[in-house]
Design a protein around this motif. Structure first.
Motif, PDB file in Angstrom:
ATOM      1  N   PHE A   1       0.659  -1.306   0.003  1.00  0.00           N
ATOM      2  CA  PHE A   1       0.000  -0.111  -0.008  1.00  0.00           C
ATOM      3  C   PHE A   1       1.004   1.181  -0.043  1.00  0.00           C
ATOM      4  O   PHE A   1       0.331   2.357  -0.217  1.00  0.00           O
ATOM      5  N   VAL A   2       2.176   1.177   0.363  1.00  0.00           N
ATOM      6  CA  VAL A   2       3.007   2.284   0.161  1.00  0.00           C
ATOM      7  C   VAL A   2       3.779   1.932  -1.036  1.00  0.00           C
ATOM      8  O   VAL A   2       3.989   2.843  -1.680  1.00  0.00           O
ATOM      9  N   LEU A   3       4.558   0.889  -1.064  1.00  0.00           N
ATOM     10  CA  LEU A   3       5.584   0.865  -1.916  1.00  0.00           C
ATOM     11  C   LEU A   3       5.305  -0.539  -2.835  1.00  0.00           C
ATOM     12  O   LEU A   3       5.585  -1.502  -2.481  1.00  0.00           O
ATOM     13  N   PRO A   4       4.331  -0.493  -3.989  1.00  0.00           N
ATOM     14  CA  PRO A   4       4.010  -1.834  -4.362  1.00  0.00           C
ATOM     15  C   PRO A   4       4.998  -2.947  -4.969  1.00  0.00           C
ATOM     16  O   PRO A   4       6.175  -2.346  -5.771  1.00  0.00           O
ATOM     17  N   SER A   5       4.848  -4.107  -4.530  1.00  0.00           N
ATOM     18  CA  SER A   5       5.762  -5.112  -4.789  1.00  0.00           C
ATOM     19  C   SER A   5       7.231  -5.189  -4.437  1.00  0.00           C
ATOM     20  O   SER A   5       7.887  -5.952  -4.529  1.00  0.00           O
ATOM     21  N   ALA A   6       7.710  -3.904  -3.849  1.00  0.00           N
ATOM     22  CA  ALA A   6       9.222  -4.091  -3.419  1.00  0.00           C
ATOM     23  C   ALA A   6       9.418  -5.081  -2.528  1.00  0.00           C
ATOM     24  O   ALA A   6      10.453  -5.804  -2.470  1.00  0.00           O
ATOM     25  N   VAL A   7       8.728  -5.088  -1.249  1.00  0.00           N
ATOM     26  CA  VAL A   7       9.149  -6.120  -0.218  1.00  0.00           C
ATOM     27  C   VAL A   7       8.936  -7.672  -0.900  1.00  0.00           C
ATOM     28  O   VAL A   7       9.762  -8.600  -0.586  1.00  0.00           O
ATOM     29  N   GLY A   8       7.978  -7.834  -1.669  1.00  0.00           N
ATOM     30  CA  GLY A   8       7.790  -9.097  -2.138  1.00  0.00           C
ATOM     31  C   GLY A   8       9.118  -9.479  -3.004  1.00  0.00           C
ATOM     32  O   GLY A   8       9.435 -10.761  -2.928  1.00  0.00           O
ATOM     33  N   MET A   9       9.558  -8.494  -3.738  1.00  0.00           N
ATOM     34  CA  MET A   9      10.552  -8.962  -4.841  1.00  0.00           C
ATOM     35  C   MET A   9      11.743  -9.000  -3.939  1.00  0.00           C
ATOM     36  O   MET A   9      12.888  -9.510  -4.181  1.00  0.00           O
ATOM     37  N   LEU A  10      12.078  -8.276  -2.778  1.00  0.00           N
ATOM     38  CA  LEU A  10      13.036  -8.490  -1.637  1.00  0.00           C
ATOM     39  C   LEU A  10      13.107  -9.918  -1.147  1.00  0.00           C
ATOM     40  O   LEU A  10      14.197 -10.477  -1.130  1.00  0.00           O
ATOM     41  N   LEU A  11      11.788 -10.452  -0.789  1.00  0.00           N
ATOM     42  CA  LEU A  11      11.737 -11.914  -0.364  1.00  0.00           C
ATOM     43  C   LEU A  11      12.095 -12.735  -1.531  1.00  0.00           C
ATOM     44  O   LEU A  11      13.159 -13.949  -1.248  1.00  0.00           O
ATOM     45  N   ALA A  12      11.644 -12.506  -2.761  1.00  0.00           N
ATOM     46  CA  ALA A  12      12.166 -13.270  -3.744  1.00  0.00           C
ATOM     47  C   ALA A  12      13.584 -13.475  -4.149  1.00  0.00           C
ATOM     48  O   ALA A  12      14.315 -14.308  -4.402  1.00  0.00           O
ATOM     49  N   GLY A  13      14.194 -12.217  -3.937  1.00  0.00           N
ATOM     50  CA  GLY A  13      15.647 -12.108  -4.012  1.00  0.00           C
ATOM     51  C   GLY A  13      16.479 -13.001  -2.889  1.00  0.00           C
ATOM     52  O   GLY A  13      17.279 -13.368  -3.096  1.00  0.00           O
ATOM     53  N   ALA A  14      15.916 -13.149  -1.601  1.00  0.00           N
ATOM     54  CA  ALA A  14      16.341 -13.722  -0.514  1.00  0.00           C
ATOM     55  C   ALA A  14      16.425 -15.027  -0.997  1.00  0.00           C
ATOM     56  O   ALA A  14      17.404 -15.825  -0.684  1.00  0.00           O
ATOM     57  N   GLY A  15      15.180 -15.585  -1.396  1.00  0.00           N
ATOM     58  CA  GLY A  15      15.191 -17.109  -1.973  1.00  0.00           C
ATOM     59  C   GLY A  15      16.315 -17.255  -3.144  1.00  0.00           C
ATOM     60  O   GLY A  15      17.000 -18.416  -2.860  1.00  0.00           O
ATOM     61  N   VAL A  16      16.596 -16.657  -3.963  1.00  0.00           N
ATOM     62  CA  VAL A  16      17.538 -16.754  -5.015  1.00  0.00           C
ATOM     63  C   VAL A  16      18.886 -16.680  -4.473  1.00  0.00           C
ATOM     64  O   VAL A  16      19.609 -17.671  -4.861  1.00  0.00           O
ATOM     65  N   GLY A  17      19.152 -15.909  -3.433  1.00  0.00           N
ATOM     66  CA  GLY A  17      20.316 -15.980  -2.627  1.00  0.00           C
ATOM     67  C   GLY A  17      20.536 -17.102  -2.094  1.00  0.00           C
ATOM     68  O   GLY A  17      21.883 -17.677  -1.930  1.00  0.00           O
ATOM     69  N   LEU A  18      19.705 -17.641  -1.458  1.00  0.00           N
ATOM     70  CA  LEU A  18      19.703 -19.066  -0.808  1.00  0.00           C
ATOM     71  C   LEU A  18      19.768 -20.242  -1.813  1.00  0.00           C
ATOM     72  O   LEU A  18      20.921 -20.843  -1.288  1.00  0.00           O
ATOM     73  N   TRP A  19      19.357 -20.334  -2.906  1.00  0.00           N
ATOM     74  CA  TRP A  19      19.624 -21.207  -4.018  1.00  0.00           C
ATOM     75  C   TRP A  19      21.183 -20.941  -4.473  1.00  0.00           C
ATOM     76  O   TRP A  19      21.952 -21.821  -4.691  1.00  0.00           O
ATOM     77  N   TRP A  20      21.451 -19.921  -4.593  1.00  0.00           N
ATOM     78  CA  TRP A  20      23.085 -19.565  -4.886  1.00  0.00           C
ATOM     79  C   TRP A  20      23.808 -20.046  -4.138  1.00  0.00           C
ATOM     80  O   TRP A  20      24.930 -20.754  -4.305  1.00  0.00           O
ATOM     81  N   LYS A  21      23.685 -19.775  -2.843  1.00  0.00           N
ATOM     82  CA  LYS A  21      24.611 -20.189  -1.489  1.00  0.00           C
ATOM     83  C   LYS A  21      24.673 -21.727  -1.685  1.00  0.00           C
ATOM     84  O   LYS A  21      25.585 -22.384  -1.591  1.00  0.00           O
TER      85      LYS A  21
END
Length: 185
Positions: A107-127
């Motif tokens: 409601f403040v910054l659309p999709s930003a925190v969701g994309m942050l969570l998805a990026g954390a998931g990609v980082g775990l796959w990479w690690k």
């Protein structure tokens, strides 16, 4: 004993799907800043989170892998599915809270925190992939004692983990990197 790469990889898929769901919901809400700014900020956060999660703590993984000892005959090896289920059950409340926070922040910054969570998931796959490459290069699989792992939230390189154990490449039901082992026909 649980595979180190499987424990690292356990949070990747839930974070990825939670992030995609929250980002998708965020696209439906215009937000205070507008969709375009939200998505651009989310793309930047995605890249930053993937890099940060992928690199953070990797030196500790390398130190523990370098000083790993051979697993004893009496050590019980935990299946991949059991490790995944235990990690996800232990972190279910956290994933739910992250989803609610990500959807609410749309409601403040659309999709930003969701994309942050998805990026954390990609980082775990990479690690997990980097750990798998190390396992392949060394010709061993890395394991961590489950009692040490469960002491503080399932961190395989946390302060409660004094050492890793190793087995040969054929042990367990997960390939190097924690992925499901493919059956050879």
């Amino acid at each position: 004993m649980a595979r180190v790469a499987v424990v690292v990889r356990a949070g990747a898929a839930p974070l990825w799907w939670t992030g995609l769901l929250a980002a998708g919901v965020g696209l439906l809400v215009p937000g205070l800043t507008g969709r375009r700014i939200g998505v651009l900020a989310g793309a930047a956060l995605f890249l930053i989170a993937a890099a940060a999660v992928g690199w953070t703590g990797f030196r500790r993984y390398a130190e523990l892998a370098g000083s790993a000892t051979r697993a004893a005959r009496h050590d019980l090896l935990q299946d991949r599915a059991v490790t995944l289920r235990a990690w996800r059950r232990g972190h279910l409340w956290w994933l739910g809270a992250a989803l609610l926070l990500a959807v609410g922040s749309s409601f403040v910054l659309p999709s930003a925190v969701g994309m942050l969570l998805a990026g954390a998931g990609v980082g775990l796959w990479w690690k997990a992939d980097r750990i798998g490459r190390r396992e392949s290069a060394d010709g061993v699989l890395l394991w961590v004692r489950t009692d040490r792992l469960n002491a503080r939230g399932g961190r395989p390189a946390g302060a409660t983990v004094p050492e890793y154990r190793t087995t040969g490449q054929g042990a367990g039901d997960a390939a190097p990197g924690g992925a499901r082992r493919r059956a050879h026909a």
